[in-house]
Write an enzyme that holds these catalytic residues in place. Structure first.
Site, PDB file in Angstrom:
ATOM      1  N   GLY A 164     -13.281  44.403  49.187  1.00 34.53           N
ATOM      2  CA  GLY A 164     -13.416  45.097  50.468  1.00 34.53           C
ATOM      3  C   GLY A 164     -13.816  44.167  51.600  1.00 34.53           C
ATOM      4  N   SER A 165     -14.560  44.708  52.565  1.00 35.03           N
ATOM      5  CA  SER A 165     -14.802  44.023  53.832  1.00 35.03           C
ATOM      6  C   SER A 165     -15.614  42.737  53.730  1.00 35.03           C
ATOM      7  CB  SER A 165     -15.493  44.975  54.816  1.00 35.03           C
ATOM      8  OG  SER A 165     -14.645  46.053  55.144  1.00 35.03           O
ATOM      9  N   VAL A 166     -16.295  42.521  52.629  1.00 38.71           N
ATOM     10  CA  VAL A 166     -17.016  41.261  52.437  1.00 38.71           C
ATOM     11  C   VAL A 166     -16.044  40.089  52.440  1.00 38.71           C
ATOM     12  CG1 VAL A 166     -16.927  41.328  49.906  1.00 38.71           C
ATOM     13  CG2 VAL A 166     -18.837  40.188  51.048  1.00 38.71           C
ATOM     14  N   PHE A 167     -14.758  40.382  52.280  1.00 36.86           N
ATOM     15  CA  PHE A 167     -13.717  39.358  52.267  1.00 36.86           C
ATOM     16  C   PHE A 167     -13.260  38.968  53.676  1.00 36.86           C
ATOM     17  CE2 PHE A 167      -9.396  37.729  51.329  1.00 36.86           C
ATOM     18  CZ  PHE A 167      -9.694  36.881  50.263  1.00 36.86           C
ATOM     19  N   LYS A 168     -13.580  39.778  54.667  1.00 34.66           N
ATOM     20  CA  LYS A 168     -13.063  39.543  56.027  1.00 34.66           C
ATOM     21  C   LYS A 168     -13.411  38.171  56.602  1.00 34.66           C
ATOM     22  CE  LYS A 168     -12.818  44.441  57.258  1.00 34.66           C
ATOM     23  NZ  LYS A 168     -13.496  45.593  57.903  1.00 34.66           N
TER      24      LYS A 168
END
Length: 565
Positions: free
Chosen positions: A295-299
């Site tokens: 999820g967004s931790v990858f952004k």
């Protein structure tokens, strides 16, 4: 006529005697001369034998800030109690002697087992400690024997590090974790002795012998005190947020050294044999052997690639709505929020999916996937643990516009927690790829593994890009969804991620999610990268309310322990 008959009979008898004598002489000649070597070897094999003495398996140690060693795996001598009933005259008295010496044995049960004339019966008791065994040996009880065995012992049990350590199986080989990865170095070399025995099996002489060579000791990069705190906080988080499972990784971003590695639930390696069927999945280390969509931790990784390719700067601005359609699919922001005009720093602070889709379109599919490959996704990190898997980075031919868009915010691709933590180390250490590793030092032993090469030196992003993304992620903690990850008196950067869980039947579960926070500190000179992952927490909806405060709780302790303030 009669005399001739007797003469003929005497000739026949004499001939038979001479024939039998010749056969006897020939057989003696055959046995003593022609087959001498064969019978000599047979005699030798019956009177001599080789006895093996096991080598002590190498120990495994953690250290702490003072340099003190803390053993977490070592070998102990344990004994099996054997009785030969045929050699016991008074079986009732022996049953009482054994029950008095070993309280776990019941007199009536022992008597029932030994009250016969058998030469051998199965062991009456296993895993007897040395002190008890020696006391029993001093009694010199007829028909009683103690068979020594080296047993692997884990003093912390299930409390810390079990899935990282692994265990030693019944075949004396390391299984899972470090025990398997360093089995050749840990197990040492058995000793042996060629002994001569008489016809009754009694020892006459030792013809030749070689002493066992103990295995090498492993000293790990993991800090004992930090590991204990991480395990404790993880258990508290799972209970507080009613999560199914959890994993925490702490790395030194400068060289990839693993400072703590914990997953729960786990198991007691002293009692690994009690697990069966699906329970044996607990032997796997989720940090290296299980993948998920983060999820967004990858952004930040997508943003760093775009910054490095110079398609955006932190000040690049655009207007973004609540959704965007790509390849016939509609992509929404969390809770369908509209953030309007934002620069790239604000995009990370607000965790805007729609904006990240736009950033990925500027980067382009080919360049995006190339950067992700350089960060190490789709391949093993080569951490020194058994059982690591690669995760899923789809092939170039499958990298269409939709996948490019969802991958920008960590969906549609999968990775292990150790891959994600390692990529953050690269993100904040000046852009250099490092290999996560647990071996700090190998002491003694005859065999050694390949020397660790934790820092490859490969430059994934430029040092100035690393500095920019660190500053942007500091803004996420100070102004964005990462506020609850703040550590008093220490600058912190990081990103939350609340990810949907793929449904094997297709699509995603509507009632399950994983919460992750990956961060680093101090921002100006990162010494620690920490990943906190909680599987399906049920009391909160977003990672900012579960993984982030867990990160902060551990970080507060670390700030004091490592004297960061």
């Amino acid at each position: 006529m009669t005399g001739r008959w007797w003469l003929g009979r005497e000739i026949v008898v004499a001939g038979c005697f001479i024939f039998l004598l010749g056969v006897t002489w020939f057989r003696l000649f055959e046995k003593q001369v022609l087959e001498h070597q064969q019978y000599q070897e047979a005699s030798k094999s019956q009177s001599t034998s080789t006895q093996f003495e096991p080598a002590a398996r190498g120990r495994i140690f953690l250290t702490d800030r003072s340099g003190e060693l803390h053993p977490v795996a070592f070998s102990l001598w344990r004994y099996e109690l054997l009785v030969s009933p045929r050699q016991v005259k008074n079986k009732t008295r022996l049953a009482k002697e054994l029950s008095d010496s070993l309280p776990n044995l019941k007199k009536d049960e022992v008597l029932a087992l030994i009250n016969n004339d058998k030469v051998y019966i199965p062991p009456l008791m296993k895993n007897i400690e040395e002190e008890s065994a020696h006391r029993l040996l001093e009694k010199n009880l007829a028909g009683v024997f103690l068979s020594p065995q080296l047993v692997r012992y884990y003093p912390e049990g299930a409390a810390i590090l079990s899935q990282t350590l692994g265990f030693v199986g019944a075949d004396s080989q390391g299984k899972y974790g470090l025990e398997a990865a360093f089995n050749e170095s840990l197990r040492g070399q058995s000793g042996n002795a060629a002994v001569k025995k008489d016809s009754f099996g009694r020892l006459i002489d030792v013809l030749a012998s070689s002493a066992p060579l103990p295995g090498a000791d492993l000293v790990l990069t993991i800090d004992y005190n930090l590991q204990f705190q991480v395990e404790t906080k993880l258990q508290e988080a799972i209970a507080t947020y009613q999560a199914d499972r959890g994993t925490i990784v702490v790395l030194d971003p400068t060289n990839g050294a693993v400072l703590a590695l914990a997953s729960a639930p786990s198991f007691d390696p002293n009692k690994f044999f009690e697990l069966s069927g699906d329970q044996q999945r607990l032997f796997l280390n989720p940090a290296t052997s299980e993948v998920y969509e983060p999820g967004s931790v990858f952004k930040p990784l997508t943003m760093a690639a775009a910054l490095d390719a110079q398609v955006v700067t932190p000040e690049t601005t655009n207007i973004f709505g609540q959704s965007v359609t790509v390849g016939g699919y509609q992509i929404f922001n969390a809770e369908k929020k509209v953030y309007g005009r934002q620069n790239m720093s604000q995009v990370l602070e607000n965790s805007d999916n729609v904006a990240m889709t736009w950033v990925a379109s500027l980067l382009g599919s080919e360049r995006q996937r190339d950067y992700l490959t350089k960060f190490g996704f789709g391949q093993k990190t080569k951490i020194d643990l058994a059982g690591e898997i690669t995760g899923r980075l789809p092939a170039v031919k499958d990298w269409n516009d939709l996948l490019r868009s969802t991958a920008a915010f960590g969906q549609g691709i999968s990775m292990t927690p150790i891959q994600l933590a390692s990529s953050y180390a690269t993100l904040v250490n000046g852009g250099r790829l490092t290999r996560p590793h647990l071996l700090k030092e190998l002491r003694g032993g005859e065999t050694r593994p390949e020397p660790a090469n934790p820092a490859t030196g490969e430059q994934v992003i430029k040092p100035e890009t690393s500095l920019i993304i660190r500053t942007m992620l500091q803004g996420v903690v100070e102004r964005g969804h990462g506020k609850r990850a703040a550590i008093k008196g220490v600058t912190v950067g990081g990103k939350t991620g609340t990810a949907e869980v793929p449904n094997p039947a297709g699509g995603y579960f509507e009632d399950r999610h994983n919460g992750t926070f990956t961060g680093f500190f101090p921002v100006e000179n990162p010494k620690f990268v920490m990943l906190v992952k909680l599987d399906n927490p049920k009391t909160v909806k977003f990672a900012e309310s579960s993984a982030a405060p867990t990160f902060a709780a551990i970080g507060e302790w670390m700030a004091t322990y490592y004297q960061l303030r």
